[in-house]
Design a protein around this motif. Structure first.
Motif, PDB file in Angstrom:
ATOM      1  N   LEU A   1      54.543  26.646  84.856  1.00 54.67           N
ATOM      2  CA  LEU A   1      53.663  25.481  84.931  1.00 54.67           C
ATOM      3  C   LEU A   1      53.116  25.334  86.345  1.00 54.67           C
ATOM      4  O   LEU A   1      51.916  25.088  86.534  1.00 54.67           O
ATOM      5  CB  LEU A   1      54.429  24.215  84.531  1.00 54.67           C
ATOM      6  N   ALA A   2      53.995  25.479  87.343  1.00 55.40           N
ATOM      7  CA  ALA A   2      53.557  25.371  88.737  1.00 55.40           C
ATOM      8  C   ALA A   2      52.469  26.401  89.051  1.00 55.40           C
ATOM      9  O   ALA A   2      51.470  26.092  89.723  1.00 55.40           O
ATOM     10  CB  ALA A   2      54.753  25.544  89.673  1.00 55.40           C
ATOM     11  N   ARG A   3      52.648  27.604  88.558  1.00 49.49           N
ATOM     12  CA  ARG A   3      51.629  28.641  88.763  1.00 49.49           C
ATOM     13  C   ARG A   3      50.300  28.253  88.123  1.00 49.49           C
ATOM     14  O   ARG A   3      49.226  28.542  88.661  1.00 49.49           O
ATOM     15  CB  ARG A   3      52.117  29.964  88.170  1.00 49.49           C
ATOM     16  N   THR A   4      50.384  27.594  86.962  1.00 52.52           N
ATOM     17  CA  THR A   4      49.166  27.189  86.256  1.00 52.52           C
ATOM     18  C   THR A   4      48.420  26.110  87.038  1.00 52.52           C
ATOM     19  O   THR A   4      47.190  26.164  87.181  1.00 52.52           O
ATOM     20  CB  THR A   4      49.524  26.683  84.852  1.00 52.52           C
ATOM     21  N   LEU A   5      49.156  25.132  87.545  1.00 52.23           N
ATOM     22  CA  LEU A   5      48.529  24.072  88.335  1.00 52.23           C
ATOM     23  C   LEU A   5      47.921  24.639  89.608  1.00 52.23           C
ATOM     24  O   LEU A   5      46.818  24.258  90.024  1.00 52.23           O
ATOM     25  CB  LEU A   5      49.565  22.988  88.665  1.00 52.23           C
ATOM     26  N   GLN A   6      48.640  25.567  90.220  1.00 58.54           N
ATOM     27  CA  GLN A   6      48.111  26.219  91.422  1.00 58.54           C
ATOM     28  C   GLN A   6      46.857  27.024  91.091  1.00 58.54           C
ATOM     29  O   GLN A   6      45.866  26.989  91.839  1.00 58.54           O
ATOM     30  CB  GLN A   6      49.174  27.137  92.028  1.00 58.54           C
ATOM     31  N   ALA A   7      46.862  27.725  89.962  1.00 58.37           N
ATOM     32  CA  ALA A   7      45.682  28.500  89.552  1.00 58.37           C
ATOM     33  C   ALA A   7      44.477  27.590  89.374  1.00 58.37           C
ATOM     34  O   ALA A   7      43.331  27.993  89.616  1.00 58.37           O
ATOM     35  CB  ALA A   7      45.966  29.258  88.261  1.00 58.37           C
ATOM     36  N   GLY A   8      44.723  26.333  88.959  1.00 53.33           N
ATOM     37  CA  GLY A   8      43.647  25.365  88.784  1.00 53.33           C
ATOM     38  C   GLY A   8      43.119  24.798  90.078  1.00 53.33           C
ATOM     39  O   GLY A   8      42.179  23.998  90.054  1.00 53.33           O
ATOM     40  N   GLY A   9      43.732  25.184  91.199  1.00 54.40           N
ATOM     41  CA  GLY A   9      43.253  24.743  92.507  1.00 54.40           C
ATOM     42  C   GLY A   9      44.090  23.679  93.164  1.00 54.40           C
ATOM     43  O   GLY A   9      43.773  23.232  94.278  1.00 54.40           O
ATOM     44  N   ALA A  10      45.177  23.230  92.526  1.00 54.75           N
ATOM     45  CA  ALA A  10      45.992  22.151  93.086  1.00 54.75           C
ATOM     46  C   ALA A  10      46.813  22.629  94.274  1.00 54.75           C
ATOM     47  O   ALA A  10      47.301  23.760  94.293  1.00 54.75           O
ATOM     48  CB  ALA A  10      46.923  21.588  92.024  1.00 54.75           C
ATOM     49  N   ASP A  11      46.952  21.760  95.269  1.00 64.62           N
ATOM     50  CA  ASP A  11      47.891  21.952  96.382  1.00 64.62           C
ATOM     51  C   ASP A  11      49.182  21.276  95.942  1.00 64.62           C
ATOM     52  O   ASP A  11      49.326  20.060  96.038  1.00 64.62           O
ATOM     53  CB  ASP A  11      47.317  21.314  97.648  1.00 64.62           C
ATOM     54  N   LEU A  12      50.112  22.072  95.427  1.00 64.64           N
ATOM     55  CA  LEU A  12      51.286  21.544  94.719  1.00 64.64           C
ATOM     56  C   LEU A  12      52.528  21.552  95.581  1.00 64.64           C
ATOM     57  O   LEU A  12      52.806  22.521  96.285  1.00 64.64           O
ATOM     58  CB  LEU A  12      51.541  22.381  93.461  1.00 64.64           C
ATOM     59  N   MET A  13      53.302  20.455  95.482  1.00 63.72           N
ATOM     60  CA  MET A  13      54.658  20.432  96.014  1.00 63.72           C
ATOM     61  C   MET A  13      55.600  20.100  94.876  1.00 63.72           C
ATOM     62  O   MET A  13      55.387  19.135  94.131  1.00 63.72           O
ATOM     63  CB  MET A  13      54.815  19.393  97.114  1.00 63.72           C
ATOM     64  N   LEU A  14      56.657  20.902  94.720  1.00 59.63           N
ATOM     65  CA  LEU A  14      57.605  20.768  93.628  1.00 59.63           C
ATOM     66  C   LEU A  14      58.971  20.380  94.164  1.00 59.63           C
ATOM     67  O   LEU A  14      59.495  21.031  95.068  1.00 59.63           O
ATOM     68  CB  LEU A  14      57.699  22.088  92.861  1.00 59.63           C
ATOM     69  N   ILE A  15      59.542  19.302  93.606  1.00 60.12           N
ATOM     70  CA  ILE A  15      60.911  18.920  93.946  1.00 60.12           C
ATOM     71  C   ILE A  15      61.721  18.829  92.655  1.00 60.12           C
ATOM     72  O   ILE A  15      61.165  18.782  91.562  1.00 60.12           O
ATOM     73  CB  ILE A  15      60.975  17.581  94.715  1.00 60.12           C
ATOM     74  N   ALA A  16      63.051  18.789  92.797  1.00 62.83           N
ATOM     75  CA  ALA A  16      63.928  18.775  91.632  1.00 62.83           C
ATOM     76  C   ALA A  16      64.052  17.376  91.068  1.00 62.83           C
ATOM     77  O   ALA A  16      64.111  16.397  91.811  1.00 62.83           O
ATOM     78  CB  ALA A  16      65.309  19.301  92.006  1.00 62.83           C
ATOM     79  N   SER A  17      64.144  17.268  89.746  1.00 58.14           N
ATOM     80  CA  SER A  17      64.386  15.980  89.097  1.00 58.14           C
ATOM     81  C   SER A  17      65.856  15.813  88.738  1.00 58.14           C
ATOM     82  O   SER A  17      66.258  14.741  88.275  1.00 58.14           O
ATOM     83  CB  SER A  17      63.535  15.851  87.836  1.00 58.14           C
ATOM     84  N   ASN A  18      66.660  16.842  88.945  1.00 55.41           N
ATOM     85  CA  ASN A  18      68.076  16.785  88.617  1.00 55.41           C
ATOM     86  C   ASN A  18      68.824  17.763  89.522  1.00 55.41           C
ATOM     87  O   ASN A  18      68.444  18.936  89.592  1.00 55.41           O
ATOM     88  CB  ASN A  18      68.297  17.141  87.140  1.00 55.41           C
ATOM     89  N   PRO A  19      69.876  17.306  90.203  1.00 60.63           N
ATOM     90  CA  PRO A  19      70.569  18.181  91.163  1.00 60.63           C
ATOM     91  C   PRO A  19      71.171  19.443  90.557  1.00 60.63           C
ATOM     92  O   PRO A  19      71.315  20.449  91.257  1.00 60.63           O
ATOM     93  CB  PRO A  19      71.675  17.272  91.726  1.00 60.63           C
ATOM     94  N   LEU A  20      71.550  19.405  89.281  1.00 60.13           N
ATOM     95  CA  LEU A  20      72.223  20.553  88.687  1.00 60.13           C
ATOM     96  C   LEU A  20      71.300  21.474  87.902  1.00 60.13           C
ATOM     97  O   LEU A  20      71.734  22.505  87.407  1.00 60.13           O
ATOM     98  CB  LEU A  20      73.361  20.080  87.776  1.00 60.13           C
ATOM     99  N   SER A  21      70.011  21.115  87.793  1.00 57.43           N
ATOM    100  CA  SER A  21      69.115  21.951  86.991  1.00 57.43           C
ATOM    101  C   SER A  21      68.362  22.987  87.822  1.00 57.43           C
ATOM    102  O   SER A  21      67.770  23.914  87.276  1.00 57.43           O
ATOM    103  CB  SER A  21      68.107  21.074  86.235  1.00 57.43           C
TER     104      SER A  21
END
Length: 454
Positions: A68-88
């Protein structure tokens, strides 16, 4: 690969950069089973619908999320990804996203609460135009800041408060004026967001991706159903056949877990607070009773409600010796672990990987799987890529819809547009080699008319 330029180190916080090769293999493996998202990524790469926009995503950092992150980046987004759960978080995937795709990632497997909220603050500092949430933690922090109620932030959220205190009260009210909208992936998150809307504090539109039929019908029922049982079996090597498995909650996740447990020969008991869902569970052939009764006879307990303290002190005290307890709801509040600890005379962590033993004052032992966090991610790998293909395709298309309708959507929780739902389902069918009928012109006219009688 989308990029070989690494993001600034100030926007990254990962644990194992040396695992990037392994992470890349996992991302590619998942990508093979995500053909709908791949088609969207190809179009996004051509059309660039997200060009010039900063995005912050608070999601489970897994191989499926990476695509998904790659897809958003391909669309031109400047993306920052953080975790929503410490164990995932999969540390190898985080490393590959940074090294191979140039995506900023702040996520560490097993991170403590302070680190988690440090990463939330880093995402806020990215000053996103669009957010993507898995539980509404990111949006909640933004709302507390925007309404200048830093006093509502907990001790764990100190990094967020410290970030906000860099600005004056007036500046805090203006910080998120550029937000176009947000996408929410979970039932828990949508519940929180609807409460924000009800209280009049939601300042921008949110698309309830979780409520899309291609999400809760498939991701929640089939994804959660399979991955929850997978996590339990990996952690315990338990034979479910013949066991009494108590499933708390009969929403889409609870239905999926109940069906899979029954399919493996378990005697499934459902607990519910909704009379309609309880009736449905009974008519689906499951035993239905209050948790006070189920606690006395269950062998394995699985919570999937999205609410807190579903299994409480009074339940622990009557459970069998050796009862196993786990949670597959988003937050780790469904099992009252504080009460369990207060009744414990001896705690033995990790009697098996991701299984902790609590010996109670009454001499009985209770085993908690995955520390009470999402068992399908704490003890396994989460949903299969095939089902996340639909959920993340919906996420990507809902993001594009939000951008195309910038300034036109009211600051409330919105459903996913029907055309997006049908596109995702139709495309998924095509990738599976399945064709379906179409209505004839005569049938369309009949379906749209009222003049025809019996």
């Amino acid at each position: 690969m989308s990029s070989t330029t690494k993001p600034p180190s100030s926007k990254c916080d990962i644990a194992r950069p040396e695992l990037a090769d392994q992470g890349l293999r996992r991302i590619r493996w998942a990508d093979q089973d995500m053909p709908v998202l791949a088609q969207i990524r190809e179009r996004f790469a051509r059309e660039k619908p997200l060009t010039g926009l900063r995005m912050a995503a608070c999601l489970h950092v897994t191989s499926e999320t990476a695509n998904l992150a790659r897809t958003l980046q391909a669309g031109g987004a400047d993306l920052m990804l953080i975790a929503s759960n410490p164990l995932s978080t999969q540390d190898d995937v985080a490393a590959s996203l940074v090294r191979d795709f140039g995506i900023a990632v702040a996520a560490i497997h097993g991170e403590d609460a302070q680190t988690y909220y440090k990463h939330v603050a880093m995402a806020l500092d990215h000053r996103p135009h669009i957010t993507m949430d898995d539980g509404a933690d990111l949006v909640s922090a933004m709302i507390f800041i925007a309404i200048d109620r830093l006093d509502l932030l907990s001790t764990h959220q100190k990094p967020v408060r410290e970030w906000a205190e860099r600005f004056s009260p007036e500046q805090r009210k203006q910080l998120f004026n550029d937000i176009i909208g947000s996408m929410e992936e979970t039932t828990t998150g949508v519940i929180r967001l609807r409460a924000m809307e009800r209280d009049g504090v939601l300042k921008f539109p949110v698309i309830a991706v979780n409520d899309a039929e291609t999400k809760h019908f498939f991701d929640n029922r089939y994804g959660t159903g399979q991955s929850t049982i997978d996590g339990i079996i990996r952690a315990t090597n338990l034979l479910l056949a013949g066991r009494k498995v108590v499933v708390a909650g009969y929403g889409w996740c609870g239905k999926g877990v109940s069906l899979r447990a029954r399919g493996l020969g378990a005697q499934v008991i459902v607990t519910e607070v909704s009379p309609i869902r309880a009736l449905e569970a009974a008519m689906d052939g499951f035993a239905v009773m209050p948790m006070s009764e189920a606690a006395r006879i269950g062998d394995l307990f699985i919570t999937v409600t999205g609410n807190k303290h579903i299994i409480r002190r009074e339940h622990f005290l009557v459970m069998k010796d050796g009862a196993l307890v786990c949670n597959s709801g988003h937050f780790d509040v469904e099992i009252d672990l504080v009460a369990l600890k207060e009744e414990t005379v001896q705690f033995t962590p990790q009697v098996r990987p991701e299984v902790d033993e609590y010996r109670l004052k009454n001499g009985r032992r209770i085993y908690v799987i995955g520390s009470g966090r999402l068992v399908n991610l704490a003890a396994a790998e989460g949903h299969p890529a095939s089902v996340m293909d639909m959920s993340f395709a919906t996420q990507a298309l809902a993001t594009e819809y939000c951008v195309k309708n910038r300034g036109k959507l009211a600051p409330k929780v919105h459903d996913v547009p029907r055309e997006i739902e049908e596109y995702v389902a139709r495309t998924k069918l095509a990738t599976m080699g399945i064709a379906i009928d179409e209505m004839t012109p005569d049938q369309k006219a009949y379906a749209a008319s009222w003049q025809h009688g019996t």
